[in-house]
Motif scaffolding. Structure first.
Motif, PDB file in Angstrom:
ATOM      1  N   MET A  40     -43.207   2.335 -35.297  1.00  0.00           N
ATOM      2  CA  MET A  40     -42.364   2.023 -36.432  1.00  0.00           C
ATOM      3  C   MET A  40     -40.905   2.412 -36.155  1.00  0.00           C
ATOM      4  SD  MET A  40     -42.373   0.737 -39.362  1.00  0.00           S
ATOM      5  CE  MET A  40     -42.248   0.845 -41.083  1.00  0.00           C
ATOM      6  N   GLY A  41     -40.730   3.531 -35.458  1.00  0.00           N
ATOM      7  CA  GLY A  41     -39.377   3.993 -35.157  1.00  0.00           C
ATOM      8  C   GLY A  41     -38.623   3.031 -34.259  1.00  0.00           C
ATOM      9  N   ARG A  42     -39.329   2.481 -33.270  1.00  0.00           N
ATOM     10  CA  ARG A  42     -38.682   1.525 -32.365  1.00  0.00           C
ATOM     11  C   ARG A  42     -38.333   0.230 -33.092  1.00  0.00           C
ATOM     12  NH1 ARG A  42     -38.485   3.003 -27.042  1.00  0.00           N
ATOM     13  NH2 ARG A  42     -37.844   0.896 -26.499  1.00  0.00           N
ATOM     14  N   THR A  43     -39.153  -0.147 -34.066  1.00  0.00           N
ATOM     15  CA  THR A  43     -38.872  -1.359 -34.845  1.00  0.00           C
ATOM     16  C   THR A  43     -37.601  -1.169 -35.660  1.00  0.00           C
ATOM     17  OG1 THR A  43     -41.231  -1.866 -34.957  1.00  0.00           O
ATOM     18  CG2 THR A  43     -39.797  -2.968 -36.549  1.00  0.00           C
ATOM     19  N   ILE A  44     -37.471  -0.018 -36.298  1.00  0.00           N
ATOM     20  CA  ILE A  44     -36.269   0.272 -37.094  1.00  0.00           C
ATOM     21  C   ILE A  44     -35.049   0.368 -36.189  1.00  0.00           C
ATOM     22  CG2 ILE A  44     -35.153   2.008 -38.566  1.00  0.00           C
ATOM     23  CD1 ILE A  44     -38.005   2.580 -39.686  1.00  0.00           C
ATOM     24  N   LEU A  45     -35.204   1.051 -35.068  1.00  0.00           N
ATOM     25  CA  LEU A  45     -34.092   1.156 -34.110  1.00  0.00           C
ATOM     26  C   LEU A  45     -33.701  -0.227 -33.598  1.00  0.00           C
ATOM     27  CD1 LEU A  45     -32.164   2.929 -32.454  1.00  0.00           C
ATOM     28  CD2 LEU A  45     -33.966   3.056 -30.702  1.00  0.00           C
ATOM     29  N   GLY A  46     -34.694  -1.040 -33.254  1.00  0.00           N
ATOM     30  CA  GLY A  46     -34.417  -2.396 -32.775  1.00  0.00           C
ATOM     31  C   GLY A  46     -33.688  -3.225 -33.809  1.00  0.00           C
ATOM     32  N   ALA A  47     -34.130  -3.138 -35.058  1.00  0.00           N
ATOM     33  CA  ALA A  47     -33.475  -3.892 -36.134  1.00  0.00           C
ATOM     34  C   ALA A  47     -32.026  -3.442 -36.300  1.00  0.00           C
ATOM     35  CB  ALA A  47     -34.246  -3.717 -37.442  1.00  0.00           C
TER      36      ALA A  47
ATOM     37  N   GLY B  98     -25.008 -15.125 -32.642  1.00  0.00           N
ATOM     38  CA  GLY B  98     -25.123 -13.736 -33.100  1.00  0.00           C
ATOM     39  C   GLY B  98     -26.539 -13.404 -33.526  1.00  0.00           C
ATOM     40  N   ALA B  99     -27.161 -14.294 -34.283  1.00  0.00           N
ATOM     41  CA  ALA B  99     -28.544 -14.071 -34.711  1.00  0.00           C
ATOM     42  C   ALA B  99     -29.482 -14.041 -33.504  1.00  0.00           C
ATOM     43  CB  ALA B  99     -28.972 -15.146 -35.704  1.00  0.00           C
ATOM     44  N   PHE B 100     -29.271 -14.950 -32.551  1.00  0.00           N
ATOM     45  CA  PHE B 100     -30.105 -14.974 -31.343  1.00  0.00           C
ATOM     46  C   PHE B 100     -29.962 -13.664 -30.568  1.00  0.00           C
ATOM     47  CE2 PHE B 100     -30.753 -15.582 -26.848  1.00  0.00           C
ATOM     48  CZ  PHE B 100     -31.986 -16.209 -26.811  1.00  0.00           C
ATOM     49  N   ASP B 101     -28.722 -13.249 -30.304  1.00  0.00           N
ATOM     50  CA  ASP B 101     -28.489 -12.008 -29.557  1.00  0.00           C
ATOM     51  C   ASP B 101     -29.090 -10.809 -30.293  1.00  0.00           C
ATOM     52  OD1 ASP B 101     -27.142 -13.460 -27.661  1.00  0.00           O
ATOM     53  OD2 ASP B 101     -25.153 -12.638 -28.129  1.00  0.00           O
ATOM     54  N   GLY B 102     -28.878 -10.767 -31.604  1.00  0.00           N
ATOM     55  CA  GLY B 102     -29.440  -9.675 -32.392  1.00  0.00           C
ATOM     56  C   GLY B 102     -30.952  -9.657 -32.333  1.00  0.00           C
ATOM     57  N   GLY B 103     -31.577 -10.823 -32.435  1.00  0.00           N
ATOM     58  CA  GLY B 103     -33.026 -10.917 -32.344  1.00  0.00           C
ATOM     59  C   GLY B 103     -33.541 -10.542 -30.962  1.00  0.00           C
ATOM     60  N   PHE B 104     -32.809 -10.940 -29.932  1.00  0.00           N
ATOM     61  CA  PHE B 104     -33.201 -10.613 -28.563  1.00  0.00           C
ATOM     62  C   PHE B 104     -33.191  -9.101 -28.352  1.00  0.00           C
ATOM     63  CE2 PHE B 104     -32.279  -9.822 -24.096  1.00  0.00           C
ATOM     64  CZ  PHE B 104     -33.262 -10.573 -23.471  1.00  0.00           C
ATOM     65  N   VAL B 105     -32.101  -8.459 -28.735  1.00  0.00           N
ATOM     66  CA  VAL B 105     -31.989  -7.006 -28.556  1.00  0.00           C
ATOM     67  C   VAL B 105     -33.020  -6.287 -29.428  1.00  0.00           C
ATOM     68  CG1 VAL B 105     -30.471  -5.019 -28.946  1.00  0.00           C
ATOM     69  CG2 VAL B 105     -29.590  -7.059 -27.809  1.00  0.00           C
ATOM     70  N   ALA B 106     -33.194  -6.751 -30.654  1.00  0.00           N
ATOM     71  CA  ALA B 106     -34.197  -6.141 -31.532  1.00  0.00           C
ATOM     72  C   ALA B 106     -35.586  -6.258 -30.913  1.00  0.00           C
ATOM     73  CB  ALA B 106     -34.163  -6.821 -32.902  1.00  0.00           C
ATOM     74  N   GLY B 107     -35.892  -7.417 -30.343  1.00  0.00           N
ATOM     75  CA  GLY B 107     -37.187  -7.617 -29.698  1.00  0.00           C
ATOM     76  C   GLY B 107     -37.371  -6.736 -28.470  1.00  0.00           C
ATOM     77  N   LEU B 108     -36.305  -6.561 -27.689  1.00  0.00           N
ATOM     78  CA  LEU B 108     -36.388  -5.691 -26.514  1.00  0.00           C
ATOM     79  C   LEU B 108     -36.674  -4.246 -26.902  1.00  0.00           C
ATOM     80  CD1 LEU B 108     -33.486  -6.739 -24.098  1.00  0.00           C
ATOM     81  CD2 LEU B 108     -35.940  -6.960 -23.714  1.00  0.00           C
ATOM     82  N   ILE B 109     -35.976  -3.790 -27.919  1.00  0.00           N
ATOM     83  CA  ILE B 109     -36.118  -2.387 -28.315  1.00  0.00           C
ATOM     84  C   ILE B 109     -37.438  -2.146 -29.040  1.00  0.00           C
ATOM     85  CG2 ILE B 109     -35.156  -0.563 -29.782  1.00  0.00           C
ATOM     86  CD1 ILE B 109     -32.367  -1.710 -29.067  1.00  0.00           C
ATOM     87  N   ALA B 110     -37.835  -3.061 -29.908  1.00  0.00           N
ATOM     88  CA  ALA B 110     -39.058  -2.872 -30.690  1.00  0.00           C
ATOM     89  C   ALA B 110     -40.304  -2.891 -29.810  1.00  0.00           C
ATOM     90  CB  ALA B 110     -39.161  -3.931 -31.779  1.00  0.00           C
ATOM     91  N   ARG B 111     -40.251  -3.608 -28.732  1.00  0.00           N
ATOM     92  CA  ARG B 111     -41.338  -3.727 -27.756  1.00  0.00           C
ATOM     93  C   ARG B 111     -42.675  -4.024 -28.412  1.00  0.00           C
ATOM     94  NH1 ARG B 111     -41.548   0.822 -23.465  1.00  0.00           N
ATOM     95  NH2 ARG B 111     -39.965   2.022 -24.473  1.00  0.00           N
ATOM     96  N   LYS B 112     -43.639  -3.107 -28.264  1.00  0.00           N
ATOM     97  CA  LYS B 112     -44.990  -3.339 -28.760  1.00  0.00           C
ATOM     98  C   LYS B 112     -45.075  -3.204 -30.270  1.00  0.00           C
ATOM     99  CE  LYS B 112     -47.140  -1.568 -24.595  1.00  0.00           C
ATOM    100  NZ  LYS B 112     -47.911  -0.485 -24.021  1.00  0.00           N
ATOM    101  N   GLY B 113     -44.056  -2.634 -30.869  1.00  0.00           N
ATOM    102  CA  GLY B 113     -44.052  -2.469 -32.315  1.00  0.00           C
ATOM    103  C   GLY B 113     -44.111  -3.814 -33.012  1.00  0.00           C
ATOM    104  N   HIS B 114     -43.070  -4.151 -33.653  1.00  0.00           N
ATOM    105  CA  HIS B 114     -43.006  -5.417 -34.377  1.00  0.00           C
ATOM    106  C   HIS B 114     -41.696  -6.116 -34.030  1.00  0.00           C
ATOM    107  CE1 HIS B 114     -46.501  -4.278 -36.703  1.00  0.00           C
ATOM    108  NE2 HIS B 114     -45.956  -3.093 -36.868  1.00  0.00           N
TER     109      HIS B 114
END
Length: 139
Positions: free
Chosen positions: A1-8, A66-82
């Motif tokens: 959950m923490g990685r998901t929040i950090l990614g977002a 911007g949305a694509f880049d934000g989603g990409f970085v969020a996905g990288l950081i969230a990893r197995k989370g969400h």
């Protein structure tokens, strides 16, 4: 959950800066005429009415990239989370910015509003999808 929040959160920051950079590039390609006060709504409405299609398109591209880049970085950081849940946050904030733009300056063409409301979410989710695919391939 923490990685998901950090990614977002980081994805949101990346989306914001990407939008700023693309819009800055747009100002170099399509410089505003002298005497326009960006803090004055009437001046901005007049400017929007004068902008060529390419300048308006670059604004929409800024939102989508911007949305694509934000989603990409969020996905990288969230990893197995969400990763998709993390990517939705930057997309929603971009869309909220578009709504704010529509309310404050309704002089924008309708196609910009429609594109700004429809494209950020799929762009962010595509970014998260690519990030998760890239992460899987590097293991």
């Amino acid at each position: 959950m923490g990685r998901t929040i950090l990614g977002a959160t980081v994805g949101l920051v990346v989306a914001f800066f990407t939008i700023m950079l693309v819009e800055l590039a747009s100002h170099h390609v399509y410089p505003p005429p002298p005497g326009i006060d960006p803090g004055n709504t009437a001046d901005m409405a007049k400017l929007i009415g004068m902008l060529p299609f390419g300048a308006l398109l670059m604004i929409v591209l800024a939102w989508v990239i911007g949305a694509f880049d934000g989603g990409f970085v969020a996905g990288l950081i969230a990893r197995k989370g969400h990763p998709r849940a993390a990517a939705i946050v930057p997309a929603l904030m971009v869309m909220a910015g578009v709504v704010g733009m529509i309310v404050v300056m309704p002089a924008h063409p309708a196609w910009m509003s429609v594109a700004g409301l429809l494209l950020p979410m799929p762009a962010a989710l595509a970014g998260a999808w690519i990030a998760t695919r890239a992460r899987r391939q590097t293991r």
